[in-house]
Design a protein around this motif. Sequence first.
Motif, mmCIF file in Angstrom:
data_model
loop_
_atom_site.group_PDB
_atom_site.id
_atom_site.type_symbol
_atom_site.label_atom_id
_atom_site.label_comp_id
_atom_site.label_asym_id
_atom_site.label_seq_id
_atom_site.Cartn_x
_atom_site.Cartn_y
_atom_site.Cartn_z
ATOM 1 N N GLY A 1 2.543 13.791 -2.875
ATOM 2 C CA GLY A 1 1.221 13.750 -2.254
ATOM 3 C C GLY A 1 0.876 12.359 -1.760
ATOM 4 N N GLY A 2 1.251 11.346 -2.510
ATOM 5 C CA GLY A 2 1.010 9.964 -2.096
ATOM 6 C C GLY A 2 1.822 9.593 -0.874
ATOM 7 N N VAL A 3 3.068 10.053 -0.822
ATOM 8 C CA VAL A 3 3.913 9.799 0.351
ATOM 9 C C VAL A 3 3.307 10.472 1.578
ATOM 10 C CG1 VAL A 3 6.176 10.222 1.396
ATOM 11 C CG2 VAL A 3 6.020 9.486 -0.990
ATOM 12 N N TRP B 1 9.638 0.790 4.239
ATOM 13 C CA TRP B 1 10.218 0.059 3.108
ATOM 14 C C TRP B 1 9.447 0.392 1.823
ATOM 15 C CZ3 TRP B 1 14.492 -2.989 2.707
ATOM 16 C CH2 TRP B 1 14.617 -3.784 1.563
ATOM 17 N N GLY B 2 8.144 0.265 1.880
ATOM 18 C CA GLY B 2 7.322 0.551 0.710
ATOM 19 C C GLY B 2 7.355 2.013 0.325
ATOM 20 N N ARG B 3 7.329 2.895 1.311
ATOM 21 C CA ARG B 3 7.324 4.336 1.057
ATOM 22 C C ARG B 3 8.606 4.799 0.374
ATOM 23 N NH1 ARG B 3 6.214 6.167 6.401
ATOM 24 N NH2 ARG B 3 4.166 5.246 6.251
ATOM 25 N N ARG B 4 9.709 4.074 0.620
ATOM 26 C CA ARG B 4 10.983 4.421 -0.029
ATOM 27 C C ARG B 4 11.085 3.854 -1.438
ATOM 28 N NH1 ARG B 4 15.146 2.749 4.488
ATOM 29 N NH2 ARG B 4 13.569 1.157 4.613
ATOM 30 N N GLY C 1 0.817 -1.209 0.000
ATOM 31 C CA GLY C 1 0.000 0.000 0.000
ATOM 32 C C GLY C 1 0.850 1.258 0.000
ATOM 33 N N ASN C 2 1.878 1.270 0.842
ATOM 34 C CA ASN C 2 2.773 2.427 0.903
ATOM 35 C C ASN C 2 3.593 2.567 -0.372
ATOM 36 O OD1 ASN C 2 2.854 3.908 3.687
ATOM 37 N ND2 ASN C 2 2.443 1.759 4.119
ATOM 38 N N TYR C 3 3.992 1.456 -0.951
ATOM 39 C CA TYR C 3 4.739 1.488 -2.212
ATOM 40 C C TYR C 3 3.882 2.095 -3.321
ATOM 41 C CZ TYR C 3 7.051 -0.151 -6.448
ATOM 42 O OH TYR C 3 7.642 -0.205 -7.686
#
Length: 120
Positions: free
Chosen positions: A66-68, A101-104, A56-58
């Motif tokens: 904006g998504g981050v 992890w996903g956000r990066r 989901g974060n990825y």
Amino acid sequence: MKLLTGLVFFSLVLGVSGWFSFFGEAAGGAWDILRAYFDMKEANYQDSGKYFHARGNYDAAQRGPGGVWASKLISSVREGIQKLTCDGAEGSVAQKLANDWGRRGKDPNRFRPEGLPDKY
């Protein structure tokens, strides 16, 4: 004078369109997080929570700043609710790791449990 007026006008337009872009990315990122949550509930697969958090974060991060922002906000709210209800404190560190992890932009399949259907 007309050149100066034109430059000011176009800078304002570009600035406003940047905000619209940010909010569009945030809305899309929130939807990505929600879709991953629904998939996690549908899959009902043991030890798959970290994978769905990372995915989901990825997906949200792929939309842009904006998504981050949306993924950080939603994760913070969820963690705050968990602290208030004393629910899931033991998995909080692992979930934070998966979220970051996903956000990066790293591959969420690192957290994919063996045997999870390919649909997800």
